[in-house]
Design a protein around this motif. Structure first.
Motif, PDB file in Angstrom:
ATOM      1  N   THR A 109       0.830  -1.216   0.000  1.00 57.42           N
ATOM      2  CA  THR A 109       0.000   0.000   0.000  1.00 57.42           C
ATOM      3  C   THR A 109       0.856   1.254   0.000  1.00 57.42           C
ATOM      4  N   ALA A 110       1.972   1.220   0.728  1.00 60.48           N
ATOM      5  CA  ALA A 110       2.841   2.401   0.795  1.00 60.48           C
ATOM      6  C   ALA A 110       3.330   2.800  -0.590  1.00 60.48           C
ATOM      7  N   ASN A 111       3.692   1.822  -1.414  1.00 55.42           N
ATOM      8  CA  ASN A 111       4.152   2.126  -2.772  1.00 55.42           C
ATOM      9  C   ASN A 111       3.000   2.480  -3.696  1.00 55.42           C
ATOM     10  N   LEU A 112       1.911   1.734  -3.599  1.00 54.68           N
ATOM     11  CA  LEU A 112       0.771   1.979  -4.476  1.00 54.68           C
ATOM     12  C   LEU A 112       0.130   3.332  -4.200  1.00 54.68           C
ATOM     13  N   ALA A 113       0.088   3.730  -2.931  1.00 61.48           N
ATOM     14  CA  ALA A 113      -0.537   5.006  -2.556  1.00 61.48           C
ATOM     15  C   ALA A 113       0.153   6.198  -3.209  1.00 61.48           C
ATOM     16  N   LEU A 114       1.457   6.102  -3.419  1.00 62.80           N
ATOM     17  CA  LEU A 114       2.190   7.200  -4.048  1.00 62.80           C
ATOM     18  C   LEU A 114       1.662   7.472  -5.450  1.00 62.80           C
ATOM     19  N   ALA A 115       1.395   6.399  -6.207  1.00 61.74           N
ATOM     20  CA  ALA A 115       0.894   6.557  -7.575  1.00 61.74           C
ATOM     21  C   ALA A 115      -0.586   6.904  -7.605  1.00 61.74           C
ATOM     22  N   VAL A 116      -1.378   6.285  -6.707  1.00 67.45           N
ATOM     23  CA  VAL A 116      -2.811   6.569  -6.682  1.00 67.45           C
ATOM     24  C   VAL A 116      -3.063   8.036  -6.342  1.00 67.45           C
ATOM     25  N   THR A 117      -2.366   8.559  -5.340  1.00 69.40           N
ATOM     26  CA  THR A 117      -2.545   9.963  -4.954  1.00 69.40           C
ATOM     27  C   THR A 117      -2.150  10.891  -6.092  1.00 69.40           C
TER      28      THR A 117
END
Length: 262
Positions: A109-117
């Motif tokens: 989630t920490a990595n995915l959240a960077l792109a989603v945001t």
């Protein structure tokens, strides 16, 4: 003149991407900067210009919607925001034996959240201003061919490639293009430190990449700049390998016997 946002742009590949895009307009960099680590020329406050022409730093996490929104507004104040690069990543891993599901999901989630945001902020900014725009997500060859011991990172990058295609499909009608670059091994200060500590890595890199070497940050920046440009105006939903052929390369079971008999 246009503006751009590059997350994770204080160092490494992201820094080179930012410097390349600064040739086209103002670049707002979003990163967590530690001057003691040599990440920046010196202490900076939000919005203060770096010595490099047309580069501005917003200090904070790219996963924080407020930080991302501040970056978009800062970029827009300098010129119409035209492109957003989600380069920020977290290099921390765990495996299914040594960590629980909660920890593994936290890292994914920490990595995915960077792109989603970043995608959320960019899409809504472009739509609010009624203009087209382009997003480039930075992925990895590991999204398709994981390296052993990097399960959360490989999983997050695979999700980011799915996100890229979904954004392209959902927001193509808005004139918003979303593409990704899937990187092979790229020479950075971090990789050079690893190389110096592991003398055999040069031969491994030559074997993994058909071009016989790792890539350079400048080669990545050139690909990103192309995907953001009008020259790529009909390129949408693409995952572009920038890996010297690494993703196309497969182990040759006959190679060892051929070498032995040569």
């Amino acid at each position: 003149m246009h503006s751009f946002v590059v997350t994770g742009g204080a160092r490494g590949v992201g820094r080179t991407i930012a410097e390349r895009l600064a040739m086209e307009g103002t670049v707002v960099i979003v990163d967590i900067v530690d001057p003691e680590q040599g990440d920046a020329p010196g202490p900076h406050e939000d919005g203060r210009r770096w010595p490099y022409h047309r580069m501005v730093l917003i200090s904070g996490s790219a996963a924080d919607p407020e930080v991302a929104q501040r970056a978009a507004m800062t970029a827009e104040a300098a010129g119409p925001l035209a492109g957003w690069v989600n380069n920020a990543a977290i290099f921390d891993d765990a495996d299914l034996i040594g960590a629980g599901p909660g920890r593994i999901l936290e890292l994914i989630t920490a990595n995915l959240a960077l792109a989603v945001t970043g995608c959320h902020t960019a899409v809504n900014h472009f739509r609010r201003h009624g203009r087209p725009g382009a997003i480039v997500n930075v992925s990895s060859h590991q999204a398709q061919r994981p390296v052993r011991g990097a399960l959360p990172y490989a999983t997050a990058k695979a999700a980011i490639e799915g996100l890229t295609r979904a954004v392209a499909v959902d927001h193509g009608p808005d004139g918003i293009r979303a593409n990704a670059v899937a990187l092979g091994s790229i020479t950075t200060a971090r990789s050079e430190a690893y190389r110096l500590a592991h003398p055999g890595v040069d031969a491994q890199m030559a074997a993994l990449h058909p071009l016989g070497r790792p890539g350079t940050a400048a080669e990545v920046a050139g690909a990103v700049a192309f995907l953001l440009s009008e020259a790529a105006g009909f390129v949408n939903g693409v995952i572009l390998p920038v890996d010297g052929g690494r993703s196309a390369n497969g182990p040759d079971p006959e190679a060892r016997s051929r070498i032995a008999s040569a």
